[in-house]
Design a protein around this motif. Structure first.
Motif, PDB file in Angstrom:
ATOM      1  N   GLY A 141       0.802  -1.223   0.000  1.00 23.51           N
ATOM      2  CA  GLY A 141       0.000   0.000   0.000  1.00 23.51           C
ATOM      3  C   GLY A 141       0.832   1.268   0.000  1.00 23.51           C
ATOM      4  N   GLU A 142       2.167   1.164   0.168  1.00 24.61           N
ATOM      5  CA  GLU A 142       3.044   2.332   0.176  1.00 24.61           C
ATOM      6  C   GLU A 142       3.757   2.485  -1.165  1.00 24.61           C
ATOM      7  N   LEU A 143       4.130   3.723  -1.481  1.00 24.11           N
ATOM      8  CA  LEU A 143       4.940   3.991  -2.658  1.00 24.11           C
ATOM      9  C   LEU A 143       6.417   3.726  -2.341  1.00 24.11           C
ATOM     10  N   PRO A 144       7.225   3.409  -3.358  1.00 26.70           N
ATOM     11  CA  PRO A 144       8.668   3.291  -3.133  1.00 26.70           C
ATOM     12  C   PRO A 144       9.253   4.632  -2.674  1.00 26.70           C
ATOM     13  N   TYR A 145      10.480   4.601  -2.185  1.00 31.23           N
ATOM     14  CA  TYR A 145      11.094   5.829  -1.677  1.00 31.23           C
ATOM     15  C   TYR A 145      12.611   5.659  -1.572  1.00 31.23           C
ATOM     16  N   HIS A 146      13.276   6.779  -1.347  1.00 29.98           N
ATOM     17  CA  HIS A 146      14.698   6.766  -1.020  1.00 29.98           C
ATOM     18  C   HIS A 146      14.829   6.671   0.509  1.00 29.98           C
ATOM     19  N   GLU A 147      15.607   5.708   0.956  1.00 30.81           N
ATOM     20  CA  GLU A 147      15.798   5.519   2.401  1.00 30.81           C
ATOM     21  C   GLU A 147      17.190   6.038   2.781  1.00 30.81           C
ATOM     22  N   TRP A 148      17.190   6.980   3.700  1.00 33.60           N
ATOM     23  CA  TRP A 148      18.438   7.607   4.149  1.00 33.60           C
ATOM     24  C   TRP A 148      18.806   7.055   5.531  1.00 33.60           C
ATOM     25  N   LEU A 189      11.274  15.949   5.449  1.00 34.54           N
ATOM     26  CA  LEU A 189      10.517  16.617   4.398  1.00 34.54           C
ATOM     27  C   LEU A 189      11.272  17.813   3.833  1.00 34.54           C
ATOM     28  N   LYS A 190      11.988  18.536   4.704  1.00 37.83           N
ATOM     29  CA  LYS A 190      12.802  19.664   4.228  1.00 37.83           C
ATOM     30  C   LYS A 190      13.945  19.176   3.343  1.00 37.83           C
ATOM     31  N   VAL A 191      14.566  18.077   3.751  1.00 34.74           N
ATOM     32  CA  VAL A 191      15.640  17.509   2.938  1.00 34.74           C
ATOM     33  C   VAL A 191      15.085  17.065   1.584  1.00 34.74           C
ATOM     34  N   ASP A 192      13.897  16.465   1.602  1.00 36.70           N
ATOM     35  CA  ASP A 192      13.268  16.014   0.357  1.00 36.70           C
ATOM     36  C   ASP A 192      13.016  17.194  -0.579  1.00 36.70           C
ATOM     37  N   LYS A 193      12.491  18.288  -0.028  1.00 33.78           N
ATOM     38  CA  LYS A 193      12.248  19.487  -0.845  1.00 33.78           C
ATOM     39  C   LYS A 193      13.553  20.013  -1.435  1.00 33.78           C
ATOM     40  N   ALA A 194      14.620  19.982  -0.630  1.00 33.68           N
ATOM     41  CA  ALA A 194      15.921  20.455  -1.102  1.00 33.68           C
ATOM     42  C   ALA A 194      16.440  19.573  -2.233  1.00 33.68           C
ATOM     43  N   LEU A 195      16.214  18.260  -2.132  1.00 32.14           N
ATOM     44  CA  LEU A 195      16.650  17.353  -3.189  1.00 32.14           C
ATOM     45  C   LEU A 195      15.827  17.564  -4.459  1.00 32.14           C
ATOM     46  N   GLN A 196      14.533  17.799  -4.295  1.00 26.22           N
ATOM     47  CA  GLN A 196      13.685  18.070  -5.460  1.00 26.22           C
ATOM     48  C   GLN A 196      14.175  19.310  -6.212  1.00 26.22           C
ATOM     49  N   SER A 197      14.641  20.304  -5.453  1.00 25.12           N
ATOM     50  CA  SER A 197      15.101  21.545  -6.086  1.00 25.12           C
ATOM     51  C   SER A 197      16.406  21.357  -6.852  1.00 25.12           C
ATOM     52  N   LYS A 198      17.160  20.297  -6.518  1.00 35.04           N
ATOM     53  CA  LYS A 198      18.442  20.036  -7.180  1.00 35.04           C
ATOM     54  C   LYS A 198      18.297  19.072  -8.353  1.00 35.04           C
ATOM     55  N   ASN A 199      17.239  18.254  -8.364  1.00 33.69           N
ATOM     56  CA  ASN A 199      17.120  17.213  -9.379  1.00 33.69           C
ATOM     57  C   ASN A 199      15.692  17.183  -9.922  1.00 33.69           C
ATOM     58  N   ASP A 215       6.297  14.525  -7.593  1.00 34.93           N
ATOM     59  CA  ASP A 215       5.111  15.267  -8.017  1.00 34.93           C
ATOM     60  C   ASP A 215       4.103  14.348  -8.705  1.00 34.93           C
ATOM     61  N   GLY A 216       4.601  13.313  -9.393  1.00 35.13           N
ATOM     62  CA  GLY A 216       3.712  12.410 -10.104  1.00 35.13           C
ATOM     63  C   GLY A 216       3.276  11.216  -9.285  1.00 35.13           C
ATOM     64  N   ASN A 217       3.575  11.233  -7.975  1.00 31.97           N
ATOM     65  CA  ASN A 217       3.194  10.142  -7.075  1.00 31.97           C
ATOM     66  C   ASN A 217       3.751   8.777  -7.513  1.00 31.97           C
ATOM     67  N   ILE A 218       4.950   8.825  -8.109  1.00 36.35           N
ATOM     68  CA  ILE A 218       5.671   7.587  -8.407  1.00 36.35           C
ATOM     69  C   ILE A 218       6.489   7.178  -7.176  1.00 36.35           C
ATOM     70  N   LEU A 219       7.039   8.181  -6.505  1.00 36.00           N
ATOM     71  CA  LEU A 219       7.763   7.985  -5.249  1.00 36.00           C
ATOM     72  C   LEU A 219       7.092   8.759  -4.141  1.00 36.00           C
ATOM     73  N   GLN A 220       7.193   8.286  -2.915  1.00 34.04           N
ATOM     74  CA  GLN A 220       6.824   9.092  -1.760  1.00 34.04           C
ATOM     75  C   GLN A 220       8.075   9.831  -1.283  1.00 34.04           C
ATOM     76  N   PRO A 221       7.935  10.901  -0.501  1.00 34.34           N
ATOM     77  CA  PRO A 221       9.103  11.609   0.005  1.00 34.34           C
ATOM     78  C   PRO A 221      10.036  10.679   0.782  1.00 34.34           C
ATOM     79  N   LEU A 222      11.298  11.036   0.778  1.00 30.32           N
ATOM     80  CA  LEU A 222      12.322  10.207   1.409  1.00 30.32           C
ATOM     81  C   LEU A 222      12.036   9.959   2.891  1.00 30.32           C
ATOM     82  N   ILE A 223      12.571   8.865   3.397  1.00 29.03           N
ATOM     83  CA  ILE A 223      12.438   8.494   4.804  1.00 29.03           C
ATOM     84  C   ILE A 223      13.834   8.409   5.412  1.00 29.03           C
ATOM     85  N   ILE A 224      14.015   9.026   6.551  1.00 28.53           N
ATOM     86  CA  ILE A 224      15.305   9.002   7.244  1.00 28.53           C
ATOM     87  C   ILE A 224      15.252   8.015   8.398  1.00 28.53           C
TER      88      ILE A 224
END
Length: 499
Positions: A407-414, A430-440, A448-457
């Motif tokens: 039921g969860e989307l894939p994600y980057h695990e930190w 969430l702030k780190v995720d926003k910062a990564l979105q701004s770089k890539n 944005d397309g709900n392919i990934l959920q925001p990263l999890i630390i």
């Protein structure tokens, strides 16, 4: 100021004239280096196989010599390590450096009688550039420590073999030998924790003025020094400590913690040495970037990283590079490496002079979902938020989670070891995720397309990375934890350390 310090200023001024030639005539010096390398190697096995006698231009060279990584060049290297002469370079190597490989296990990189002096000269010139620019030379009158591998060498087909830092220890100039620590006996200790404890005992009462090494292992040394001194800052243990020299990893994730341990914002010199050659060093305290060493027996090529895995990627010489673009670094050296993909990525931030930043590893990226996130981007994302919030980062790595809970989307695990965990870890993530979105932009599109959920630390226990590296037999020396991986090998090894 002692006699050594006075003389070093004179020497620094003299050497700076040579360094200025590197700054002014980089492209011409690369062309000269190219012609010399081809001429010297044309009668080797590799030169004969690749028609070096017919090569007149760089375009000719590209037609004859393909890009190869270590595994692809290994048939030639195996002939070298079996004792054959004139394979990649005239004669036999002076040394073989031993380093960790990926699919190939242990790698053996040749060092020739022509290339060895370039390693020493570059390290020397990094210090002399600092002296010339700042006028600060007092550190040469005190003790210096180089946290490095064992100088004990073995032999392979009669060729002395060891870690690069251990080999270099045999070539420290005589005028520095009396200043240098640790002792040979202590330096030969193989167990890293035992070695660090012995170095602490040997140096704690000395007048240490320069300390050099890979940042995480220097931090381990600082922590143990502080522990045996009752919690003192390093500046109080070594009141004349003025210069920290480092290389091997990006310093920024370690800067705040190291400065906290030392007790002030110490002057630093970044270097870019590799077994394959000494590539660049920081030549200014006022300007960013590392000065590319264009007159040290290495002819450089550059492949845009986004085209590296194409069937016929473009290969550029120094004259054709663009600023602020990531390139895979390719070396041709006076130790016999040809079209050699070292695995690092760099970005030019200046052409006058040619200065680079090391941005990551070509194989250390995440593109499990088409995002192609690189090391520079994850480091910026995490450290920009951590610095804004005053959060201390000890170490971290990132891996994709392609099989999340149902039921969860894939994600980057930190996996992050904090000095002190943020009060709200989810908000921090969430702030780190926003910062990564701004770089890539690709990562942004996937979120944005709900392919990934925001990263999890995942917050890790104290000393998690030290204990993980110990469990892998890679504690200390030149070993480093990759920032990124497309698989879960490191992530799975760190899972037992999650808080």
């Amino acid at each position: 100021m002692g006699l050594k310090a006075i003389l070093s200023k004179v020497f620094a001024a003299w050497v700076n004239r040579d360094i200025n030639q590197i700054r002014k005539d980089a492209v011409a010096l690369q062309q000269k280096t190219f012609a010399k390398l081809i001429s010297q190697a044309k009668h080797t096995s590799f030169g004969n196989d690749h028609n070096f006698g017919q090569i007149k231009t760089y375009e000719d060279f590209k037609k004859q010599v393909p890009i190869r990584d270590y595994e692809e060049l290994s048939p030639y290297i195996k002939r070298v390590t079996n004792g054959e002469e004139n394979v990649l370079w005239p004669g036999k190597p002076t040394y073989l450096t031993k380093t960790s490989g990926t699919t190939s296990g242990v790698k053996y990189i040749p060092i020739s009688k022509e290339s060895m002096p370039e390693h020493i000269k570059a390290a020397r010139n990094a210090l002399l550039s600092y002296i010339h620019e700042t006028g600060k030379a007092d550190f040469v009158d005190g003790k210096m420590i180089f946290l490095q591998g064992s100088p004990e060498l073995s032999e392979k087909a009669g060729i002395p073999t060891g870690r690069l830092s251990g080999i270099v220890a045999h070539h420290v100039p005589a005028y520095l030998q009396k200043n240098r620590l640790p002792s040979y006996k202590v330096n030969c200790i193989e167990d890293w924790e035992e070695k660090v404890d012995a170095i602490v005992q040997e140096t704690a009462k000395e007048d240490m003025r320069l300390i050099s090494g890979i940042p995480p292992w220097c931090q381990m040394y600082f922590d143990r020094l502080s522990a045996v001194s009752g919690g003192k800052k390093i500046k109080d243990i070594f009141p004349n400590f003025k210069l920290f020299v480092y290389g091997g990893v990006n310093y920024e994730p370690y800067r705040s913690r190291i400065q906290e341990s030392i007790g002030f914002a110490i002057d630093t010199i970044e270097t870019y040495p590799a077994s394959e050659g000494f590539i660049a060093f920081q030549d200014s305290q006022k300007q960013r970037g590392l000065l590319l060493l264009v007159n040290s027996g290495i002819f450089y090529e550059f492949i845009p990283t986004d085209e590296y895995y194409n069937e016929n990627p473009p290969r550029l010489s120094l004259a054709d590079i663009e600023l602020d673009k990531n390139y895979a670094l390719i070396l041709n050296t006076n130790a016999g490496l040809w079209g050699y993909s070292i695995g690092d990525t760099v970005k030019f931030i200046s052409k006058n002079p040619y200065k680079i930043l090391v941005t990551g590893r070509i194989k250390h990226y995440i593109s499990a979902f088409g995002e192609h996130v690189i090391g520079e981007e994850v480091e910026h994302a995490l450290m920009s938020v951590a610095n804004e919030e005053g959060i201390d980062i000890v170490e971290f790595t990132v891996a994709p989670q392609v099989n999340p809970a149902e039921g969860e989307l894939p994600y980057h695990e930190w996996f992050v070891e904090f000095g002190a965990e943020p009060k709200d870890l989810k908000a921090f993530a969430l702030k780190v995720d926003k910062a990564l979105q701004s770089k890539n932009i690709y990562y942004f599109d996937l979120i944005d397309g709900n392919i990934l959920q925001p990263l999890i630390i995942q917050s890790l226990k104290k000393d998690a990375f030290i204990n993980y590296m110990k469990s892998q037999g890679k504690l200390g020396g030149q070993n480093k934890v990759p920032r990124l991986a497309n698989d879960r090998k490191i992530a799975d090894g760190l899972s037992e350390f999650i808080l």
